[in-house]
Structures are given as structure tokens and as C-alpha cells.
Motif scaffolding. Structure first.
Motif, PDB file in Angstrom:
ATOM      1  N   ALA A  36      48.508  31.397  31.160  1.00  0.00           N
ATOM      2  CA  ALA A  36      49.368  32.115  32.107  1.00  0.00           C
ATOM      3  C   ALA A  36      50.014  31.191  33.125  1.00  0.00           C
ATOM      4  CB  ALA A  36      48.550  33.179  32.840  1.00  0.00           C
ATOM      5  N   SER A  37      51.269  31.508  33.439  1.00  0.00           N
ATOM      6  CA  SER A  37      51.968  30.868  34.561  1.00  0.00           C
ATOM      7  C   SER A  37      51.533  31.568  35.846  1.00  0.00           C
ATOM      8  CB  SER A  37      53.472  31.088  34.433  1.00  0.00           C
ATOM      9  OG  SER A  37      54.036  30.269  33.485  1.00  0.00           O
ATOM     10  N   ALA A  38      52.013  31.074  36.969  1.00  0.00           N
ATOM     11  CA  ALA A  38      51.795  31.768  38.239  1.00  0.00           C
ATOM     12  C   ALA A  38      52.759  32.944  38.304  1.00  0.00           C
ATOM     13  CB  ALA A  38      52.078  30.814  39.385  1.00  0.00           C
ATOM     14  N   HIS A  47      60.212  35.853  45.410  1.00  0.00           N
ATOM     15  CA  HIS A  47      59.964  34.407  45.278  1.00  0.00           C
ATOM     16  C   HIS A  47      58.888  34.155  44.247  1.00  0.00           C
ATOM     17  CE1 HIS A  47      62.362  33.607  48.789  1.00  0.00           C
ATOM     18  NE2 HIS A  47      61.712  34.576  49.423  1.00  0.00           N
ATOM     19  N   LYS A  48      59.037  33.002  43.586  1.00  0.00           N
ATOM     20  CA  LYS A  48      57.972  32.575  42.669  1.00  0.00           C
ATOM     21  C   LYS A  48      56.818  32.075  43.521  1.00  0.00           C
ATOM     22  CE  LYS A  48      59.650  30.418  38.606  1.00  0.00           C
ATOM     23  NZ  LYS A  48      59.731  29.155  37.936  1.00  0.00           N
ATOM     24  N   LEU A  49      55.598  32.395  43.124  1.00  0.00           N
ATOM     25  CA  LEU A  49      54.462  31.926  43.933  1.00  0.00           C
ATOM     26  C   LEU A  49      54.413  30.403  43.990  1.00  0.00           C
ATOM     27  CD1 LEU A  49      51.496  34.357  43.271  1.00  0.00           C
ATOM     28  CD2 LEU A  49      53.284  34.414  45.004  1.00  0.00           C
ATOM     29  N   THR A  50      54.789  29.752  42.900  1.00  0.00           N
ATOM     30  CA  THR A  50      54.753  28.280  42.923  1.00  0.00           C
ATOM     31  C   THR A  50      55.688  27.740  44.015  1.00  0.00           C
ATOM     32  OG1 THR A  50      54.365  28.373  40.547  1.00  0.00           O
ATOM     33  CG2 THR A  50      54.952  26.226  41.454  1.00  0.00           C
ATOM     34  N   ASP A  51      56.870  28.347  44.139  1.00  0.00           N
ATOM     35  CA  ASP A  51      57.795  27.885  45.186  1.00  0.00           C
ATOM     36  C   ASP A  51      57.179  28.095  46.571  1.00  0.00           C
ATOM     37  OD1 ASP A  51      59.666  27.233  43.270  1.00  0.00           O
ATOM     38  OD2 ASP A  51      60.696  29.164  43.391  1.00  0.00           O
ATOM     39  N   GLY A 114      48.517  28.922  42.217  1.00  0.00           N
ATOM     40  CA  GLY A 114      49.315  30.048  41.704  1.00  0.00           C
ATOM     41  C   GLY A 114      48.832  30.424  40.314  1.00  0.00           C
ATOM     42  N   GLU A 115      48.733  29.445  39.444  1.00  0.00           N
ATOM     43  CA  GLU A 115      48.259  29.689  38.072  1.00  0.00           C
ATOM     44  C   GLU A 115      46.788  30.084  38.094  1.00  0.00           C
ATOM     45  OE1 GLU A 115      50.744  27.688  38.557  1.00  0.00           O
ATOM     46  OE2 GLU A 115      52.072  28.172  36.897  1.00  0.00           O
ATOM     47  N   TYR A 116      46.020  29.435  38.994  1.00  0.00           N
ATOM     48  CA  TYR A 116      44.575  29.674  39.043  1.00  0.00           C
ATOM     49  C   TYR A 116      44.280  31.149  39.336  1.00  0.00           C
ATOM     50  CZ  TYR A 116      39.714  29.343  40.585  1.00  0.00           C
ATOM     51  OH  TYR A 116      38.372  29.541  40.723  1.00  0.00           O
ATOM     52  N   THR A 182      55.220  18.775  35.152  1.00  0.00           N
ATOM     53  CA  THR A 182      56.550  19.026  35.718  1.00  0.00           C
ATOM     54  C   THR A 182      56.773  20.536  35.769  1.00  0.00           C
ATOM     55  OG1 THR A 182      57.363  18.706  33.485  1.00  0.00           O
ATOM     56  CG2 THR A 182      57.664  16.882  35.007  1.00  0.00           C
ATOM     57  N   ARG A 183      57.765  20.975  36.544  1.00  0.00           N
ATOM     58  CA  ARG A 183      58.018  22.408  36.692  1.00  0.00           C
ATOM     59  C   ARG A 183      58.206  23.055  35.312  1.00  0.00           C
ATOM     60  NH1 ARG A 183      59.169  24.538  41.811  1.00  0.00           N
ATOM     61  NH2 ARG A 183      58.523  26.444  40.743  1.00  0.00           N
ATOM     62  N   GLY A 184      57.693  24.237  35.169  1.00  0.00           N
ATOM     63  CA  GLY A 184      57.762  24.910  33.868  1.00  0.00           C
ATOM     64  C   GLY A 184      56.679  24.420  32.913  1.00  0.00           C
ATOM     65  N   GLY A 185      55.738  23.651  33.460  1.00  0.00           N
ATOM     66  CA  GLY A 185      54.744  22.982  32.623  1.00  0.00           C
ATOM     67  C   GLY A 185      53.766  23.881  31.885  1.00  0.00           C
ATOM     68  N   SER A 186      53.709  25.162  32.236  1.00  0.00           N
ATOM     69  CA  SER A 186      52.786  26.038  31.504  1.00  0.00           C
ATOM     70  C   SER A 186      53.129  26.097  30.019  1.00  0.00           C
ATOM     71  CB  SER A 186      52.817  27.459  32.075  1.00  0.00           C
ATOM     72  OG  SER A 186      52.459  27.413  33.426  1.00  0.00           O
ATOM     73  N   ASP A 187      54.401  25.877  29.707  1.00  0.00           N
ATOM     74  CA  ASP A 187      54.793  25.811  28.286  1.00  0.00           C
ATOM     75  C   ASP A 187      54.030  24.692  27.582  1.00  0.00           C
ATOM     76  OD1 ASP A 187      56.640  27.837  28.433  1.00  0.00           O
ATOM     77  OD2 ASP A 187      58.351  26.506  28.764  1.00  0.00           O
TER      78      ASP A 187
HETATM   79  N1  ASP Z   1      54.501  27.910  37.888  1.00  0.00           N
HETATM   80  C1  ASP Z   1      55.068  26.653  37.485  1.00  0.00           C
HETATM   81  C2  ASP Z   1      56.534  26.601  37.838  1.00  0.00           C
HETATM   82  O1  ASP Z   1      57.037  27.524  38.465  1.00  0.00           O
HETATM   83  C3  ASP Z   1      54.836  26.335  36.056  1.00  0.00           C
HETATM   84  C4  ASP Z   1      55.326  27.339  35.062  1.00  0.00           C
HETATM   85  O2  ASP Z   1      55.701  28.447  35.419  1.00  0.00           O
HETATM   86  O3  ASP Z   1      55.358  27.024  33.884  1.00  0.00           O
HETATM   87  O4  ASP Z   1      57.186  25.651  37.541  1.00  0.00           O
END
Ligand code: ASP
Length: 438
Positions: A36-38, A47-51, A114-116, A182-187
């Protein structure tokens, strides 16, 4: 058989999205590993929690209170917890987190929360075991993945559990310290988990029904791509299509695991399947086009010299390109001339010094520069065994009054790249889509 399902930020943005995730996971008992992502945006204002966590850290660094932001984050989690009737002690966990924060709290640790927390809640909701990424995704000290240790840890955990939820985006260094990707790293985390368990498929659940055949900002309502090879995907991504990060593809590609991009909000849509080899059932008579992508702002440098020694001149030119950090997109070679296509913005004003240096080193008869070029890649694995494809592409562009300034075909014949004037870029994409996507 195990399927790994990675859910992006929008798929876990709130309680109603969690419900969709649960329905998806429970509809197939093979979906035993969830990444799972955050929690992401619930709507465009959100807002995205990561931001928010990055913002929180910036406050900490400057000694400004981040209490308000932390409270907003805590409330997002508490709301999900309450709406789904879960027991997770969000308040207690946040009190401990808040008490531990100092100016020196590493940014990676804070943003990984966020992910945790998202994964903690999801694990309880799915009744799966929570596996902290710090305990199963390992980096070496040089920042690269320790694949052996990672695969071993995830592989062992899956044996001992009915199902796992692993937070995406982070792992740990040999020192035990949390490191984010890097951002988007959950992929990437999802791909690592899929490779670790030799998954039958790596499902990447997001908010679109797959990769589109063309940029929807240019083509109205482009169709999604049903099947694509990793090779074709790379061509499209390189030419500017916004698809998965290269790094997130590698672990599954290496193991020959298919990647399926799916839509959490439309779970019945088949999405896009990415495989190493095309489906053996696939007929050659189907359309040849898989997708179209392109980028603007390239420059063509043409060097002419009568009776030139092609290999020596090319070698010297390439050395200068390297020295000036100019990209080499394409090379075309004639009897008394050759041309290189380079990205204009990457080179900037160094172009003039490079040309001066080329004049000095090569003593050519002439160096010509044409800028404002756009490259459009027509990508399709079926072009390899179809005669006359490039003719059709030229014809379609010619009929629309768009002149082609350069052309290149990849050696494996899965893409044909045409160079057109920047001004004709969007028109060219539309003409090619309309002509060949149907
Ligand atoms: N939460 C992280 C981001 O916003 C990672 C992800 O969503 O893959 O970049």
C-alpha cells in the motif's frame, strides 16, 4: 499461486476506498500479498499524506511547530479507523510519534509514516499480517536494493501467513535506518514483493483503467492499451508517456512476471497487461499500433563533408557530444553527410560552443542546425512483420499536410520515430491516432 496487489494513494485515500480494496482482495484468494501507498487525495482540494509529512519535516527543521499538520494527518487515519470500525490505536501511536520528534528526526523516517499507518489500518481491515517494510525491504549502504535479502525476507514471511500487507515506498539500510525511495516508489516495493514470491501476476491498482494509447491531453478519449510488452512500454516511456517508473518494472520483468495495471474504481475493467513476450494467440492481422508518445524541442545537427571518413568523423562527433553533455537521440548517415538529433533544452546555449568545436575538429564543408523539432514515436510490436507500415505513416501525415523532417526506426522494429515541426506535434499525434488506433 500468489498474486501481489499494490494499491496506490488514491485507492486508499479514505474509508470508502478501503472498502473497494477489501472487495478486490477478497474476490480472489490468490491475492495474498498487498502493498500500500500512503493515503492520497480524496478530491482535488485534498492533500497527499506524503506531501503533508514532507511539509511537517520542513517545519521541524526550521523550528516551527508542525502540530497542526500532524493533527490533520492523525485525523485522516482516525477517521478511516472509526468509519471502518477498526481498533488500531491511532491516537496512542501519534502521541508517541509526536513525543519522539526533534529537529534531527530524519526526513525519511517521518515521511515513511504515511505508508506505515495506512498499511497498519489496511492489515487490520483485511485481517492480514502487517509486515513492516523496514523488516523486509533492504538497501545496501550504496543505496541499491539488497535483492537477495529482500526476496528471502518476503518469501519467508508469505509462507507463514494467510496474507501480508507491506507498506510501500521505504525499506531499511544495513544500519537499520529507514530509507525512502523516489516519489511514487511504492510501485517499486510492489514489484520487489512480486519478484520475491514469484507471483503469477503483479497487479498495480490505481485510478485509471490502464495505460492509454495516447496522451489524453492531445487525443480525446484515447483507448487503453490491452496488452503491451515491456520493450514497447520502455519505448513509450522514453518518448514521454507517463507510465510506470523504469525501476518499478525491472524486478518483475527480470522474472518474466506479467504486470497488470488495474482501476480500483472500475475493478471489472481488464486494464493493461505488460509481458515480456506477446500473447502467442495474438493474430498478426490485428492493428499494428500499440501506442503513440512524443516530445517537443529537439535539434538536428547535420554535418557535411565530401568523401568523409564516416567512422572517424562520427567518433569525434560523439566524443564532443559527450563532452558537451548533449544527448544523442538519433543518428542518420549518408554518403557525404550525417545528422544527429539532440534534446535542445538539455544542451541549451552550449550548442554554439559545440558547433564551433565541431567546425574546428572536423573541418566540415558545412554544419547545419535545425531546431524546434518534435519527435513522435509510433510504437507497436506488430510492425516488425508488417511491410509498408512506414509508408502508411508518411501517407497519413502527408495527407494532413504535415511534413516529416526526419525518421528513425528502432533496430528491433518495434517503433518508428518521425520528426515533425514543434508546431505540428499535436496534429501529428492526432492524425496517427485517428489513422491507426481503430
Ligand atoms: N507515497 C509516496 C509518494 O507520494 C510513494 C507512493 O505513493 O508510491 O510519492
Amino acid at each position: 499461486m500468489i498474486k501481489v496487489a499494490k494499491f496506490g494513494g488514491s485507492s486508499v485515500a479514505g474509508a470508502s476506498q478501503f472498502q473497494k480494496v477489501k472487495a478486490i482482495v477478497q474476490s480472489d484468494s490468490n491475492r495474498r500479498v498487498v502493498v500500500a501507498s500512503a493515503a492520497g487525495k480524496r478530491d482535488s482540494e485534498d492533500h497527499k499524506l506524503t506531501d503533508l509529512l514532507y511539509l511537517c519535516h520542513a517545519h521541524l527543521t526550521y523550528g516551527v511547530s508542525c502540530d497542526e499538520i500532524l493533527r490533520a494527518i492523525q485525523e485522516r487515519f482516525a477517521e478511516i479507523r472509526s468509519q471502518l470500525g477498526l481498533r488500531y490505536d491511532v491516537e496512542g501511536e501519534f502521541a508517541a510519534l509526536r513525543a519522539s520528534l526533534t529537529r534531527d528526526t530524519p526526513v525519511d523516517f517521518l515521511v515513511s509514516r504515511g505508508e506505515y499507518f495506512t498499511s497498519r489500518l489496511l492489515a487490520e481491515y483485511l485481517d492480514y499480517t502487517f509486515l513492516d517494510a523496514a523488516d523486509c525491504v533492504f538497501f545496501r549502504m550504496d543505496g541499491r536494493f539488497d535483492l537477495e535479502k529482500t526476496y528471502q525476507a518476503i518469501g519467508a514471511a508469505v509462507q507463514n501467513s494467510r496474507g501480508l500487507v507491506i507498506p510501500g515506498f521505504y525499506g531499511s539500510l544495513p544500519t537499520g535506518r529507514v530509507k525512502v525511495m523516489t516519489r511514487g516508489g511504492s510501485d517499486i516495493s510492489g514489484a520487489l514483493a512480486a519478484a520475491a514470491v514469484d507471483a503469477a501476476v503483479y497487479e498495480n491498482w490505481t485510478d485509471v483503467s490502464g495505460i492509454l494509447m495516447a496522451d489524453p491531453k492531445i487525443v480525446e478519449n484515447p483507448s487503453p492499451i490491452r496488452r503491451i510488452t515491456y520493450g514497447e512500454l520502455r519505448e513509450l516511456a522514453f518518448m514521454g508517456a507517463s507510465v510506470l517508473h523504469e525501476e518499478s518494472v525491472q524486478p518483475v520483468k527480470d522474472k518474466g512476471i506479467p504486470l497488470n495495471i488495474r482501476n480500483t474504481n472500475q475493478p471489472d475493467d481488464p486494464g493493461t497487461i505488460i509481458t515480456n513476450q506477446p500473447d502467442p494467440q495474438e493474430t498478426r492481422s490485428d492493428r499494428f499500433l500499440t501506442g503513440i508518445a512524443g516530445r517537443r524541442n529537439f535539434t538536428i545537427l547535420t554535418v557535411r563533408r565530401h568523401n568523409m571518413n564516416a567512422s572517424a568523423m562520427l567518433r569525434q562527433t560523439l566524443e564532443l557530444f559527450e563532452q558537451y553533455r548533449a544527448t544523442v537521440e538519433h543518428i542518420t548517415l549518408g554518403l557525404d553527410s550525417f545528422a544527429l538529433v539532440t534534446a535542445s533544452t538539455a544542451l541549451g546555449d552550449r550548442l554554439f560552443d559545440l558547433v564551433a568545436e565541431l567546425q574546428k575538429t572536423l573541418s566540415p564543408d558545412d554544419v547545419q542546425i535545425q531546431d524546434s523539432l518534435a519527435l513522435v514515436a509510433v510504437v507497436g510490436r506488430k510492425m516488425a512483420y508488417r511491410a509498408g507500415t512506414s509508408g502508411k505513416i508518411f501517407q497519413a501525415l502527408g495527407d494532413a499536410g504535415i511534413s516529416v523532417r526526419t525518421i528513425a526506426q528502432a533496430a528491433d522494429e518495434i517503433s518508428i520515430i518521425v520528426g515533425v515541426d514543434n508546431n505540428n506535434f499535436e496534429a501529428a499525434v492526432r492524425v496517427l491516432y485517428d489513422g491507426f488506433a481503430g
